[in-house]
Structure formats: structure tokens, C-alpha cells
Design a protein around this motif. Structure first.
Motif, mmCIF file in Angstrom:
data_model
loop_
_atom_site.group_PDB
_atom_site.id
_atom_site.type_symbol
_atom_site.label_atom_id
_atom_site.label_comp_id
_atom_site.label_asym_id
_atom_site.label_seq_id
_atom_site.Cartn_x
_atom_site.Cartn_y
_atom_site.Cartn_z
ATOM 1 N N GLY A 16 7.096 -6.130 -5.416
ATOM 2 C CA GLY A 16 7.262 -4.553 -5.012
ATOM 3 C C GLY A 16 7.777 -3.806 -6.373
ATOM 4 N N ARG A 17 7.245 -2.604 -6.377
ATOM 5 C CA ARG A 17 7.716 -1.769 -7.418
ATOM 6 C C ARG A 17 7.658 -0.235 -6.718
ATOM 7 N NH1 ARG A 17 4.585 0.901 -11.433
ATOM 8 N NH2 ARG A 17 6.097 1.995 -12.903
ATOM 9 N N GLY A 18 8.869 0.359 -6.810
ATOM 10 C CA GLY A 18 8.687 2.032 -6.308
ATOM 11 C C GLY A 18 8.993 2.771 -7.524
ATOM 12 N N SER A 19 8.500 4.043 -7.042
ATOM 13 C CA SER A 19 8.464 5.067 -7.760
ATOM 14 C C SER A 19 7.978 6.342 -7.230
ATOM 15 C CB SER A 19 7.486 4.930 -9.016
ATOM 16 O OG SER A 19 5.951 4.749 -8.590
ATOM 17 N N SER A 20 8.298 7.630 -7.716
ATOM 18 C CA SER A 20 7.494 8.711 -7.228
ATOM 19 C C SER A 20 6.422 8.867 -8.105
ATOM 20 C CB SER A 20 8.231 9.920 -7.401
ATOM 21 O OG SER A 20 9.384 9.842 -6.459
ATOM 22 N N ARG A 21 5.235 9.053 -7.742
ATOM 23 C CA ARG A 21 4.009 9.154 -8.703
ATOM 24 C C ARG A 21 2.974 10.220 -7.799
ATOM 25 N NH1 ARG A 21 -0.361 5.812 -7.467
ATOM 26 N NH2 ARG A 21 0.117 3.761 -6.551
ATOM 27 N N ARG A 22 2.054 10.397 -8.800
ATOM 28 C CA ARG A 22 0.803 11.131 -8.368
ATOM 29 C C ARG A 22 -0.245 10.033 -7.488
ATOM 30 N NH1 ARG A 22 -4.222 10.619 -10.911
ATOM 31 N NH2 ARG A 22 -5.396 12.193 -10.476
ATOM 32 N N VAL A 23 -0.728 10.470 -6.259
ATOM 33 C CA VAL A 23 -1.437 9.595 -5.758
ATOM 34 C C VAL A 23 -2.928 10.483 -5.413
ATOM 35 C CG1 VAL A 23 0.288 8.263 -4.726
ATOM 36 C CG2 VAL A 23 -0.729 10.161 -3.243
ATOM 37 N N VAL A 24 -4.010 9.678 -5.248
ATOM 38 C CA VAL A 24 -5.294 10.393 -4.949
ATOM 39 C C VAL A 24 -5.865 9.799 -3.689
ATOM 40 C CG1 VAL A 24 -7.598 10.799 -5.481
ATOM 41 C CG2 VAL A 24 -5.732 11.010 -7.096
ATOM 42 N N ILE A 25 -5.972 10.647 -2.461
ATOM 43 C CA ILE A 25 -6.533 10.319 -1.414
ATOM 44 C C ILE A 25 -7.697 10.895 -1.037
ATOM 45 C CG2 ILE A 25 -4.098 9.591 -0.416
ATOM 46 C CD1 ILE A 25 -4.131 11.997 1.142
ATOM 47 N N THR A 26 -8.741 10.277 -0.259
ATOM 48 C CA THR A 26 -10.106 10.896 0.322
ATOM 49 C C THR A 26 -9.522 11.211 1.676
ATOM 50 O OG1 THR A 26 -10.970 9.132 -0.842
ATOM 51 C CG2 THR A 26 -12.143 10.285 0.656
ATOM 52 N N CYS A 27 -9.984 12.524 1.609
ATOM 53 C CA CYS A 27 -9.884 13.218 3.199
ATOM 54 C C CYS A 27 -11.110 13.838 3.683
ATOM 55 C CB CYS A 27 -9.117 14.655 2.894
ATOM 56 S SG CYS A 27 -7.421 14.101 2.169
ATOM 57 N N GLU A 28 -11.412 13.474 5.031
ATOM 58 C CA GLU A 28 -12.725 13.957 5.720
ATOM 59 C C GLU A 28 -12.080 14.647 7.102
ATOM 60 O OE1 GLU A 28 -14.831 10.317 6.369
ATOM 61 O OE2 GLU A 28 -15.270 10.159 4.334
ATOM 62 N N GLY A 29 -13.240 15.449 7.378
ATOM 63 C CA GLY A 29 -13.003 16.130 8.814
ATOM 64 C C GLY A 29 -13.266 17.705 8.654
ATOM 65 N N ASN A 30 -13.216 18.447 9.666
ATOM 66 C CA ASN A 30 -13.173 19.574 9.876
ATOM 67 C C ASN A 30 -11.640 20.259 9.490
ATOM 68 O OD1 ASN A 30 -15.969 19.999 10.282
ATOM 69 N ND2 ASN A 30 -15.609 19.932 12.587
ATOM 70 N N ALA A 31 -10.659 19.321 10.048
ATOM 71 C CA ALA A 31 -9.284 19.644 9.806
ATOM 72 C C ALA A 31 -8.945 18.343 9.077
ATOM 73 C CB ALA A 31 -8.452 19.837 10.931
ATOM 74 N N PRO A 32 -9.124 18.432 7.626
ATOM 75 C CA PRO A 32 -9.303 17.139 6.913
ATOM 76 C C PRO A 32 -7.906 16.502 7.086
ATOM 77 C CG PRO A 32 -9.908 18.965 5.608
ATOM 78 C CD PRO A 32 -9.360 19.545 6.893
ATOM 79 N N VAL A 33 -8.203 15.166 7.240
ATOM 80 C CA VAL A 33 -6.982 14.115 7.281
ATOM 81 C C VAL A 33 -7.281 12.743 6.380
ATOM 82 C CG1 VAL A 33 -6.635 14.405 9.734
ATOM 83 C CG2 VAL A 33 -8.241 12.758 9.215
ATOM 84 N N PRO A 34 -6.375 12.156 5.893
ATOM 85 C CA PRO A 34 -6.673 10.985 4.828
ATOM 86 C C PRO A 34 -7.350 10.070 5.509
ATOM 87 C CG PRO A 34 -4.311 11.086 5.479
ATOM 88 C CD PRO A 34 -4.930 12.433 6.209
ATOM 89 N N VAL A 35 -8.297 9.521 4.779
ATOM 90 C CA VAL A 35 -9.092 8.385 5.403
ATOM 91 C C VAL A 35 -9.100 7.167 4.376
ATOM 92 C CG1 VAL A 35 -10.392 9.552 7.003
ATOM 93 C CG2 VAL A 35 -11.147 9.346 4.754
ATOM 94 N N HIS A 36 -8.623 7.222 2.994
ATOM 95 C CA HIS A 36 -8.889 6.236 2.162
ATOM 96 C C HIS A 36 -7.826 6.403 1.033
ATOM 97 C CE1 HIS A 36 -10.801 3.315 -0.553
ATOM 98 N NE2 HIS A 36 -10.687 4.124 -1.362
ATOM 99 N N PHE A 37 -7.240 5.431 0.549
ATOM 100 C CA PHE A 37 -6.330 5.445 -0.814
ATOM 101 C C PHE A 37 -7.219 5.320 -1.806
ATOM 102 C CE2 PHE A 37 -3.246 4.384 -3.797
ATOM 103 C CZ PHE A 37 -2.217 5.248 -3.626
ATOM 104 N N ASP A 38 -7.392 6.446 -2.682
ATOM 105 C CA ASP A 38 -8.249 6.279 -4.067
ATOM 106 C C ASP A 38 -7.393 5.843 -5.228
ATOM 107 O OD1 ASP A 38 -11.198 6.701 -4.397
ATOM 108 O OD2 ASP A 38 -10.581 8.043 -6.023
ATOM 109 N N GLY A 39 -6.412 5.949 -5.275
ATOM 110 C CA GLY A 39 -5.478 5.610 -6.340
ATOM 111 C C GLY A 39 -4.198 6.492 -6.537
#
Length: 145
Positions: free
Chosen positions: A122-145
Motif C-alpha cells: 500500500g502507498r498513500g498520497s494526495s493526488r490527481r485522479v481521473v474518473i469516468t462519469c455517466e448519467g443525466n446527473a453524472p455519477v462516477p462509474v470507472h476509475f480511469d487513473g
């Protein structure tokens, strides 16, 4: 006539369950729940290998085989949903429905495995993440990086 009443009652029951959120109506909702299971842990700030070993097993990512890499986001779902409201960026697959934000995370990397025993670092940090969002009121559905 009795069949028509039965069908009407079934339809009304289904609509009630959908309204209460007790039935998952779509693939997008399934993907949202999967995203939560695989990537969200707002109650911990886990950084250790012990955290990763426990969470990967508890969240079902060690069977039928060990998942190579996973990231847990340590923020509440409201903060994660807010990432979906940031400007769109290009995803790894070329689509334009990804969003980025900075959050506290634990990255879990597979270091070794034997049957029924996955071991992670395990390695912890605060960092930039990219997530895929879908829907009319977008919600996260995939962790992209």
C-alpha cells in the motif's frame, strides 16, 4: 380480468420499488455501485500493506484471481460526485466523459500471490485522479487513473 389486475399490480409494485431505489434499473447504476465497492473507502486513511490486503479481499478483488492494482479513494461520495461536475477531459479510451480532481488515496499493488493468498503493498498520497462519469446527473462509474 383477474390477469389484467395482477399485471397492473405487478407494474405498480415495480414502479414503487424503482422510485424507492430498491431495484437497480440500469447498467449505469450497476457500474456506479461497482465503482463504490472497488474504489471508495471514506472511513479510512489506509496506507499500509495490511490495509490493502484486508480491503482487496473484503471488497472481492482477490477471487477468482488477484487484481493487479487498485486505488481506494478516501473521500465521501459527495466529494467524489463533485468531481463529475468539473470540466470534461479526454479518457484513456478517447471518450470525453472523464473528470479530474485531487483526493487522498491508497494505491494497492500486487506484490505476490499463491492460491487463495494475494499480497499487496500500500502507498498513500494526495493526488490527481481521473474518473469516468455517466448519467443525466453524472455519477462516477470507472476509475480511469
Amino acid at each position: 380480468m383477474a390477469l389484467q389486475k395482477t399485471l397492473s399490480l405487478l407494474l405498480l409494485s415495480l414502479l414503487t420499488l424503482l422510485g424507492l431505489g430498491l431495484v437497480q434499473p440500469s447498467y449505469g447504476q450497476f457500474m456506479y455501485q461497482r465503482f463504490l465497492r472497488q474504489h471508495v473507502d471514506s472511513t479510512q486513511r489506509g496506507v499500509t500493506s495490511s490495509y490493502c490486503n484486508t480491503m482487496m479481499e473484503r471488497r472481492g478483488m482477490t477471487r477468482p484471481r488477484c487484481k493487479q492494482f487498485n486505488t481506494f479513494i478516501h473521500a465521501d461520495i459527495g466529494a467524489i460526485n463533485n468531481i463529475c461536475r468539473t470540466p470534461n477531459i479526454r479518457c484513456k479510451n478517447g471518450k470525453e466523459n472523464c473528470h479530474e480532481g485531487v483526493v487522498r488515496v491508497t494505491d494497492c499493488r500486487l506484490t505476490g500471490s499463491s492460491p487463495q493468498n494475494c499480497r499487496y503493498q500500500g502507498r498513500g498520497s494526495s493526488r490527481r485522479v481521473v474518473i469516468t462519469c455517466e448519467g443525466n446527473a453524472p455519477v462516477p462509474v470507472h476509475f480511469d487513473g
